[in-house]
Design an enzyme around this catalytic site. Structure first.
Site, PDB file in Angstrom:
ATOM      1  N   CYS A   1     -57.702  85.456 145.725  1.00 24.90           N
ATOM      2  CA  CYS A   1     -58.306  85.585 144.303  1.00 24.90           C
ATOM      3  C   CYS A   1     -57.281  86.479 143.554  1.00 24.90           C
ATOM      4  O   CYS A   1     -57.366  86.357 142.427  1.00 24.90           O
ATOM      5  CB  CYS A   1     -59.533  86.151 144.486  1.00 24.90           C
ATOM      6  SG  CYS A   1     -60.807  85.350 145.290  1.00 24.90           S
TER       7      CYS A   1
ATOM      8  N   HIS B   1     -60.989  89.082 137.090  1.00 23.54           N
ATOM      9  CA  HIS B   1     -61.352  88.101 138.024  1.00 23.54           C
ATOM     10  C   HIS B   1     -62.891  87.856 138.111  1.00 23.54           C
ATOM     11  O   HIS B   1     -63.408  88.826 138.152  1.00 23.54           O
ATOM     12  CB  HIS B   1     -60.860  88.563 139.442  1.00 23.54           C
ATOM     13  CG  HIS B   1     -61.206  87.494 140.566  1.00 23.54           C
ATOM     14  ND1 HIS B   1     -61.169  86.201 140.478  1.00 23.54           N
ATOM     15  CD2 HIS B   1     -62.011  87.881 141.931  1.00 23.54           C
ATOM     16  CE1 HIS B   1     -61.797  85.677 141.670  1.00 23.54           C
ATOM     17  NE2 HIS B   1     -62.199  86.720 142.394  1.00 23.54           N
TER      18      HIS B   1
ATOM     19  N   ASN C   1     -67.128  81.881 141.033  1.00 20.98           N
ATOM     20  CA  ASN C   1     -65.563  82.344 141.352  1.00 20.98           C
ATOM     21  C   ASN C   1     -64.869  81.365 141.686  1.00 20.98           C
ATOM     22  O   ASN C   1     -64.932  80.692 142.730  1.00 20.98           O
ATOM     23  CB  ASN C   1     -66.026  83.453 142.644  1.00 20.98           C
ATOM     24  CG  ASN C   1     -64.790  84.057 143.085  1.00 20.98           C
ATOM     25  OD1 ASN C   1     -63.692  83.749 142.603  1.00 20.98           O
ATOM     26  ND2 ASN C   1     -64.792  85.070 144.096  1.00 20.98           N
TER      27      ASN C   1
END
Ligand SMILES: CC(C)(COP(=O)(O)OP(=O)(O)OC[C@H]1O[C@@H](n2cnc3c(N)ncnc32)[C@H](O)[C@@H]1OP(=O)(O)O)[C@@H](O)C(=O)NCCC(=O)NCCS
Length: 322
Positions: free
Chosen positions: A113, A249, A279
């Site tokens: 990520c 994020h 996500n």
């Protein structure tokens, strides 16, 4: 002095958009639970013919068009992903071919990520050292292909997509103070088992599925993100009050809220797309950035901070005068 200036942004999403209600038809979950615990309402899921590289190439085309830059003038492509099209060659070289670029440097970066933040630091370093002049920095993922659709604690949280930026070397005298001011990265490999994929080329010979201890990841995320944002702002000689936009994020709306609160940042300054995209791992920061640039929130000259944390753990932040 040379700085890397953001010339354009772009993004791409798979055609299929899946609501929480649609997920709840096949997974033991509910729209209510997902919204309350995560803020997620929709995610896009790649279909046949849509891959990490095709999404990445579409995001790059949009970024190049926004920058008014011809693909042939790109001399570096760095693609952050944990879900490449193939084990090798790199998805970056596939993107290069799709964009019709005859010759450039192209490679992938793997930091899950936080991959986009890692890619930004690598590219910024190559630009400032004179190795590259015009680069595409990409975050692109198809996490739907490593999700265990029987595991409701993880499969509801992720989606697919891609985002890209064009970075160009400019002399600070000409750049009007614009460009990447600071980047700061961290990794702590002791936390491997909190967020990982249970397969791999040299272990099982399989692709594997994503596994996560969500509650523990959550705790580390807020602490690490607040601290790396503080660090990168201090390196730039800026205070949190000078930040115009935070582009985080997009893992969980509660993580975004808690991190902003810790830094004393107004929620209105935080770009939130987790409700629409879920996500998307390395794609989430450049996707959110592109949304906020295209809807007119982020303006040239403003101070923007990017931040992300992911498996490893890895985490990082970048401060940009946009
Ligand atoms: C995953 C996450 C949303 C879970 O939220 P939480 O509030 O910690 O919830 P818990 O895991 O404690 O689960 C609470 C309950 O909901 C249940 N549950 C879990 N997933 C569910 C789902 N999709 N639908 C319905 N119920 C669910 C659990 O089984 C548990 O039930 P129990 O209390 O009867 O055992 C949260 O921990 C999180 O976002 N973590 C960080 C994840 C992250 O950011 N990862 C990426 C970093 S890059």
């Amino acid at each position: 002095m040379i700085r890397s200036v953001v010339m354009g942004t772009g993004s791409a999403l798979p055609a299929r958009r899946v609501s929480n209600a649609e997920l709840a038809e096949t997974v033991d979950t509910s729209d209510e639970w997902i919204v309350e615990r995560t803020g997620i309402r929709f995610r896009h899921i790649a279909g046949e013919g849509e891959t990490t590289a095709t999404l990445a190439a579409d995001a790059c085309k949009a970024a190049l068009a926004a920058a008014g830059i011809d693909a042939q003038s790109i001399d570096l492509i760095v693609l952050a992903t944990a879900t490449p099209d193939q084990t090798f060659p790199s998805s970056a070289t596939k993107v290069q071919a799709m964009l019709g670029i005859d010759d450039c440097v192209a490679f992938d970066v793997a930091a899950v990520c936080s991959g986009f933040l890692y890619a930004v630091q690598v590219v910024d370093s190559m630009i400032r050292s004179g190795v590259a002049k015009r680069a595409l920095v990409i975050g692109a993922e198809t996490f739907s292909r490593i999700l265990d659709w029987e595991d409701r604690t993880t499969c509801v949280l992720f989606g697919d997509g891609a985002g890209a930026i064009v970075l160009e070397a400019q002399d600070t005298a000409d750049a009007d103070g614009r460009g990447i001011l600071t980047t700061k990265l961290h990794a702590d490999g002791r936390h491997n088992e909190l967020l990982y994929v249970d397969g791999g080329v040299s272990t099982t010979g399989t692709v594997g599925k994503l596994r996560m201890k969500g509650r523990e990841v959550f705790r580390h995320a807020v602490t690490n993100l607040a601290s790396v944002m503080t660090e990168s702002l201090a390196m730039a000689g800026l205070g949190a009050d000078q930040v115009d936009w935070v582009v985080p994020h997009q893992a969980n709306a509660r993580i975004l809220d808690a991190t902003a609160r810790k830094l004393g940042l107004a929620p209105a300054k935080v770009v939130v797309t987790v409700d629409q995209h879920a996500n998307t791992s390395a794609a989430s920061v450049p996707l959110a950035l592109d949304v906020a640039v295209r809807d007119g929130r982020i303006q040239q000259g403003q101070i923007v901070i990017l931040e992300a944390m992911g498996g490893g753990f890895t985490w990082g932040a970048a401060v940009i005068r946009f």
